[in-house]
Design a protein around this motif. Structure first.
Motif, PDB file in Angstrom:
ATOM      1  N   LEU A 104       0.830  -1.215   0.000  1.00  0.00           N
ATOM      2  CA  LEU A 104       0.000   0.000   0.000  1.00  0.00           C
ATOM      3  C   LEU A 104       0.863   1.263   0.000  1.00  0.00           C
ATOM      4  CD1 LEU A 104      -2.754  -1.069   2.589  1.00  0.00           C
ATOM      5  CD2 LEU A 104      -2.733  -1.409   0.108  1.00  0.00           C
ATOM      6  N   ALA A 105       1.916   1.227  -0.805  1.00  0.00           N
ATOM      7  CA  ALA A 105       2.840   2.361  -0.863  1.00  0.00           C
ATOM      8  C   ALA A 105       2.155   3.593  -1.450  1.00  0.00           C
ATOM      9  CB  ALA A 105       4.057   1.994  -1.710  1.00  0.00           C
ATOM     10  N   THR A 106       2.465   4.747  -0.888  1.00  0.00           N
ATOM     11  CA  THR A 106       1.913   6.006  -1.388  1.00  0.00           C
ATOM     12  C   THR A 106       2.940   6.794  -2.197  1.00  0.00           C
ATOM     13  OG1 THR A 106       2.531   7.140   0.665  1.00  0.00           O
ATOM     14  CG2 THR A 106       0.304   6.191   0.536  1.00  0.00           C
ATOM     15  N   LEU A 115       6.230   2.801 -12.879  1.00  0.00           N
ATOM     16  CA  LEU A 115       5.340   3.292 -11.833  1.00  0.00           C
ATOM     17  C   LEU A 115       4.010   3.748 -12.433  1.00  0.00           C
ATOM     18  CD1 LEU A 115       5.169   3.685  -8.812  1.00  0.00           C
ATOM     19  CD2 LEU A 115       5.989   6.014  -9.107  1.00  0.00           C
ATOM     20  N   GLU A 116       4.049   4.247 -13.667  1.00  0.00           N
ATOM     21  CA  GLU A 116       2.805   4.615 -14.349  1.00  0.00           C
ATOM     22  C   GLU A 116       1.921   3.388 -14.523  1.00  0.00           C
ATOM     23  OE1 GLU A 116       1.574   7.474 -15.106  1.00  0.00           O
ATOM     24  OE2 GLU A 116       3.304   8.662 -14.475  1.00  0.00           O
ATOM     25  N   ALA A 166      -3.566   0.023 -10.098  1.00  0.00           N
ATOM     26  CA  ALA A 166      -4.257   0.393  -8.859  1.00  0.00           C
ATOM     27  C   ALA A 166      -5.576   1.101  -9.161  1.00  0.00           C
ATOM     28  CB  ALA A 166      -3.354   1.288  -8.013  1.00  0.00           C
ATOM     29  N   GLN A 167      -5.531   2.041 -10.112  1.00  0.00           N
ATOM     30  CA  GLN A 167      -6.733   2.796 -10.468  1.00  0.00           C
ATOM     31  C   GLN A 167      -7.811   1.885 -11.041  1.00  0.00           C
ATOM     32  OE1 GLN A 167      -6.946   6.547 -10.190  1.00  0.00           O
ATOM     33  NE2 GLN A 167      -8.999   5.665 -10.031  1.00  0.00           N
ATOM     34  N   PRO A 197       0.170   5.452  -6.135  1.00  0.00           N
ATOM     35  CA  PRO A 197       1.507   5.887  -5.692  1.00  0.00           C
ATOM     36  C   PRO A 197       2.088   7.002  -6.553  1.00  0.00           C
ATOM     37  CG  PRO A 197       1.646   3.784  -6.831  1.00  0.00           C
ATOM     38  CD  PRO A 197       0.186   4.083  -6.681  1.00  0.00           C
ATOM     39  N   GLU A 198       2.790   7.899  -5.887  1.00  0.00           N
ATOM     40  CA  GLU A 198       3.452   9.012  -6.568  1.00  0.00           C
ATOM     41  C   GLU A 198       4.954   8.735  -6.653  1.00  0.00           C
ATOM     42  OE1 GLU A 198       2.151  11.618  -7.945  1.00  0.00           O
ATOM     43  OE2 GLU A 198       0.074  11.376  -7.274  1.00  0.00           O
ATOM     44  N   PRO A 199       5.580   9.090  -7.769  1.00  0.00           N
ATOM     45  CA  PRO A 199       7.031   8.894  -7.882  1.00  0.00           C
ATOM     46  C   PRO A 199       7.801   9.956  -7.111  1.00  0.00           C
ATOM     47  CG  PRO A 199       6.196   9.956  -9.861  1.00  0.00           C
ATOM     48  CD  PRO A 199       4.991   9.643  -9.008  1.00  0.00           C
ATOM     49  N   LEU A 200       8.899   9.552  -6.520  1.00  0.00           N
ATOM     50  CA  LEU A 200       9.826  10.485  -5.886  1.00  0.00           C
ATOM     51  C   LEU A 200      11.116  10.446  -6.701  1.00  0.00           C
ATOM     52  CD1 LEU A 200       9.365   9.690  -2.077  1.00  0.00           C
ATOM     53  CD2 LEU A 200       8.456  11.641  -3.345  1.00  0.00           C
TER      54      LEU A 200
END
Length: 222
Positions: A29-31, A43-44, A50-51, A65-68
């Motif tokens: 459940l990474a954000t 990641l896309e 997930a969506q 999740p958002e990329p850092l």
């Protein structure tokens, strides 16, 4: 395209890797996920999965999740070809720096790194057509926790010979302590095994409830 010259010998791993990466992210459940620039597309895919799951099953189980992506060296390129990503699968050992490299190895690899015959650029925009120069400057900036602009300002117009020497010294100072610690840890296999086992237990404790909830939402019988 990813397989390059080895397209005839591509394994299923090349195709399944993005999906496995998505599973590794979603199961916890990474954000936010720290990635290099070249991993952003994976990641896309994770975000899309997930969506779609959330939409199809009318749930909000999986965060999107958002990329850092931070630092100047978001994609480190080969020391032998500035247009190719640095990779451990490259046939040339001089194309990459390994965390297990000795100080002498690092110095020699940077000394032999490909550059062009011109002095270092005076403006950032001049890097657009000089991939090898951009790569080495980006590596320097990242290791020194500096901006590319600051590095160019310091070395503008100078020869690569001096820059490479300074880069090698910087790389050794940053990487040698890591290499030393790795060698220390590798000499204590029982400690490594205990850390891996603790990590496995922690991972299972987090992942099992998420997997169970996923199966429940889909309708799988336990």
């Amino acid at each position: 395209d990813k397989a390059g010259k080895n397209s005839e010998n591509v394994s299923v791993g090349l195709f399944s890797y993005p999906t496995l990466m998505a599973a590794d992210i979603l199961i916890y459940l990474a954000t936010h996920v720290p990635v290099g620039d070249d991993q952003k597309q994976h990641l896309e895919l994770t975000r899309d999965i997930a969506q779609k799951f959330n939409n199809d099953f009318e749930t909000d189980l999986f965060p999107i999740p958002e990329p850092l992506i931070f630092g100047e060296a978001t994609r480190v390129m080969s020391l032998r070809d500035g247009s190719k990503k640095m990779s451990k699968s490259d046939p040339s050992d001089y194309s990459r720096i390994m965390l297990t490299d000795t100080a002498d190895n690092i110095i020699q690899k940077i000394k032999k790194a490909k550059t062009d015959p011109q002095p270092l650029p005076e403006k950032t925009k001049d890097l657009n057509s000089r991939p090898e120069a951009e790569n080495l400057i980006s590596i320097f900036a990242s290791l020194n926790d500096d901006s590319i602009e600051a590095v160019i300002s310091e070395y503008a117009g100078k020869e690569f010979s001096q820059f490479k020497k300074d880069l090698a010294d910087l790389a050794v100072s940053k990487l040698e302590p890591i290499t030393s610690e790795m060698n220390k840890l590798m000499s204590d296999i029982s400690y490594i095994d205990s850390v891996l086992n603790d990590g496995k237990i922690n991972a299972i404790n987090v992942a099992e409830p998420v997997l169970a909830k996923t199966k429940e939402i889909i309708g799988f019988l336990s």
